[in-house]
Design a protein around this motif. Structure first.
Motif, PDB file in Angstrom:
ATOM      1  N   MET A 115       0.848  -1.195   0.000  1.00  0.00           N
ATOM      2  CA  MET A 115       0.000   0.000   0.000  1.00  0.00           C
ATOM      3  C   MET A 115       0.886   1.249   0.000  1.00  0.00           C
ATOM      4  N   PRO A 116       0.808   2.085  -1.024  1.00  0.00           N
ATOM      5  CA  PRO A 116       1.619   3.306  -1.055  1.00  0.00           C
ATOM      6  C   PRO A 116       1.057   4.375  -0.109  1.00  0.00           C
ATOM      7  N   LEU A 117       1.946   5.046   0.612  1.00  0.00           N
ATOM      8  CA  LEU A 117       1.542   6.119   1.519  1.00  0.00           C
ATOM      9  C   LEU A 117       1.878   7.492   0.949  1.00  0.00           C
ATOM     10  N   TYR A 118       2.170   7.560  -0.344  1.00  0.00           N
ATOM     11  CA  TYR A 118       2.532   8.831  -0.966  1.00  0.00           C
ATOM     12  C   TYR A 118       1.477   9.275  -1.975  1.00  0.00           C
ATOM     13  N   THR A 119       0.299   8.674  -1.953  1.00  0.00           N
ATOM     14  CA  THR A 119      -0.743   8.994  -2.927  1.00  0.00           C
ATOM     15  C   THR A 119      -1.739   9.994  -2.358  1.00  0.00           C
ATOM     16  N   ASP A 120      -2.521  10.590  -3.243  1.00  0.00           N
ATOM     17  CA  ASP A 120      -3.578  11.507  -2.808  1.00  0.00           C
ATOM     18  C   ASP A 120      -4.619  10.769  -1.964  1.00  0.00           C
ATOM     19  N   GLU A 121      -4.834   9.509  -2.253  1.00  0.00           N
ATOM     20  CA  GLU A 121      -5.800   8.719  -1.495  1.00  0.00           C
ATOM     21  C   GLU A 121      -5.427   8.682  -0.013  1.00  0.00           C
ATOM     22  N   PHE A 122      -4.153   8.466   0.274  1.00  0.00           N
ATOM     23  CA  PHE A 122      -3.719   8.433   1.672  1.00  0.00           C
ATOM     24  C   PHE A 122      -3.783   9.816   2.295  1.00  0.00           C
ATOM     25  N   MET A 123      -3.360  10.835   1.570  1.00  0.00           N
ATOM     26  CA  MET A 123      -3.358  12.190   2.107  1.00  0.00           C
ATOM     27  C   MET A 123      -4.767  12.683   2.395  1.00  0.00           C
ATOM     28  N   THR A 124      -5.723  12.250   1.576  1.00  0.00           N
ATOM     29  CA  THR A 124      -7.103  12.702   1.748  1.00  0.00           C
ATOM     30  C   THR A 124      -7.769  12.062   2.960  1.00  0.00           C
ATOM     31  N   ASP A 125      -7.532  10.767   3.174  1.00  0.00           N
ATOM     32  CA  ASP A 125      -8.193  10.066   4.274  1.00  0.00           C
ATOM     33  C   ASP A 125      -7.257   9.001   4.857  1.00  0.00           C
ATOM     34  N   PRO A 126      -6.227   9.414   5.606  1.00  0.00           N
ATOM     35  CA  PRO A 126      -5.269   8.434   6.130  1.00  0.00           C
ATOM     36  C   PRO A 126      -5.890   7.447   7.112  1.00  0.00           C
ATOM     37  N   HIS A 127      -6.908   7.876   7.864  1.00  0.00           N
ATOM     38  CA  HIS A 127      -7.513   6.981   8.857  1.00  0.00           C
ATOM     39  C   HIS A 127      -8.186   5.783   8.181  1.00  0.00           C
ATOM     40  N   ARG A 128      -8.831   6.032   7.051  1.00  0.00           N
ATOM     41  CA  ARG A 128      -9.450   4.925   6.327  1.00  0.00           C
ATOM     42  C   ARG A 128      -8.389   3.949   5.828  1.00  0.00           C
ATOM     43  N   VAL A 129      -7.278   4.484   5.324  1.00  0.00           N
ATOM     44  CA  VAL A 129      -6.197   3.622   4.841  1.00  0.00           C
ATOM     45  C   VAL A 129      -5.628   2.791   5.993  1.00  0.00           C
ATOM     46  N   TYR A 130      -5.446   3.401   7.141  1.00  0.00           N
ATOM     47  CA  TYR A 130      -4.933   2.657   8.297  1.00  0.00           C
ATOM     48  C   TYR A 130      -5.898   1.548   8.715  1.00  0.00           C
ATOM     49  N   ARG A 131      -7.194   1.843   8.671  1.00  0.00           N
ATOM     50  CA  ARG A 131      -8.183   0.811   9.021  1.00  0.00           C
ATOM     51  C   ARG A 131      -8.104  -0.362   8.048  1.00  0.00           C
ATOM     52  N   GLU A 132      -7.992  -0.047   6.769  1.00  0.00           N
ATOM     53  CA  GLU A 132      -7.905  -1.111   5.775  1.00  0.00           C
ATOM     54  C   GLU A 132      -6.632  -1.935   5.958  1.00  0.00           C
ATOM     55  N   LEU A 133      -5.527  -1.283   6.257  1.00  0.00           N
ATOM     56  CA  LEU A 133      -4.278  -1.995   6.491  1.00  0.00           C
ATOM     57  C   LEU A 133      -4.383  -2.901   7.707  1.00  0.00           C
ATOM     58  N   ARG A 134      -5.012  -2.393   8.758  1.00  0.00           N
ATOM     59  CA  ARG A 134      -5.168  -3.199   9.977  1.00  0.00           C
ATOM     60  C   ARG A 134      -6.070  -4.400   9.717  1.00  0.00           C
ATOM     61  N   ASP A 135      -7.155  -4.196   8.982  1.00  0.00           N
ATOM     62  CA  ASP A 135      -8.070  -5.301   8.679  1.00  0.00           C
ATOM     63  C   ASP A 135      -7.391  -6.358   7.801  1.00  0.00           C
TER      64      ASP A 135
END
Length: 288
Positions: free
Chosen positions: A1-21
């Motif tokens: 999962m890249p952490l340098y995209t607009d997707e992560f910058m826009t909603d990092p909490h959602r990305v973290y939840r998905e990574l944890r799941d």
């Protein structure tokens, strides 16, 4: 999962939840293209790693051997002689110097510096013009206050702010390196001047510490204090205002006009040393 995209910058909490799941407490990510890392998402796992210097040292020099010299995050994460990038006795020595210096900052006087700086900035905003909260208020406010605490002249502080902004806005490693070089050159000049003319400020206190930091260590400690003091504080300011605007539990009185407005103090003081006061006229040496 890249952490340098607009997707992560826009909603990092959602990305973290998905990574944890998907992966549990330890998740594979990319900090930049071809720059793998592991993000720690579990509290107990984080405690174990942070308390184990033998297996998980803060010194990144082994990691640096595995990444390309053109890696865009390398200027931010590479080894430096600072508390955040060292381990063992070296870490202890640098930490003791920084802690001793920070403990001498008078927090009551610091509050007046924050209020004076914030009110001046707010009054400069036009009533009908939109203001970008982070870039036009939170970041420059925090940076200016830190500049006064550290003891940089205002002109040097403005140039240092331009250098830091160049690093943060850099699109590639070379741009980041150029911005970082400008920033460190400014700090090195200030450190040399402080050697000859110490004052009642954090930089001078660091120099006077028994750890006897050399010029390179002084420059790096100053850069670290700027970074560690700016990013978390900006987040606190913006999130506190977000709660006041969106949550009646925090902002009801503010939005309803019932809160006591901030007023301009008739006197202004610099962050001063605790203990005896002086009438020398040196900035930061008067009592408040």
């Amino acid at each position: 999962m890249p952490l340098y995209t607009d997707e992560f910058m826009t909603d990092p909490h959602r990305v973290y939840r998905e990574l944890r799941d998907r992966h549990g407490p330890l998740a594979p990510v990319e900090l930049a293209p071809d720059t793998p890392a592991t993000v720690v998402l579990g509290y107990r796992e984080a405690l174990r790693i942070l308390d184990d210097d033998a297996h998980y040292p803060a010194d990144p020099r082994r990691w640096q051997q595995l990444v390309a010299p053109t890696c865009p995050v390398l200027p931010l994460l590479q080894w430096r002689p600072i508390t955040m990038r060292t381990a063992g006795a070296e870490h202890t020595r640098l930490r003791e110097a920084c802690t001793a210096g920070l403990e001498r900052v008078d927090l009551h006087a610091l509050r007046q510096v924050v209020e004076r700086t914030a009110i001046s900035m707010i009054e400069s905003f036009g009533e009908a013009e939109p203001v970008e909260l982070l870039g036009q208020y939170a970041f420059p406010l925090t940076f200016q206050v830190l500049t006064e605490v550290l003891g940089l002249p205002p002109e040097a502080g403005q140039r240092a702010l331009a250098g830091v902004s160049a690093v943060l806005d850099a699109a590639d490693a070379e741009s980041a390196r150029r911005g970082n070089a400008v920033f460190e050159e400014i700090l090195a000049d200030v450190v040399r001047r402080k050697r000859d003319h110490p004052d009642n400020d954090l930089l001078s206190w660091l120099m006077a510490h028994p750890a006897r930091l050399d010029d390179t260590e002084m420059v790096q400690q100053t850069a670290m204090l700027y970074g560690a003091g700016t990013e978390p504080t900006c987040g606190l300011i913006t999130n506190a205002l977000l709660l006041e605007i969106t949550d009646d539990r925090f902002g009801g009185g503010v939005l309803g006009g019932r809160s006591r407005p901030a007023t301009r103090s008739s006197r202004s003081c610099s962050p001063i040393r605790r203990g005896r006061t002086s009438a020398s006229g040196i900035p930061g040496s008067r009592s408040c």
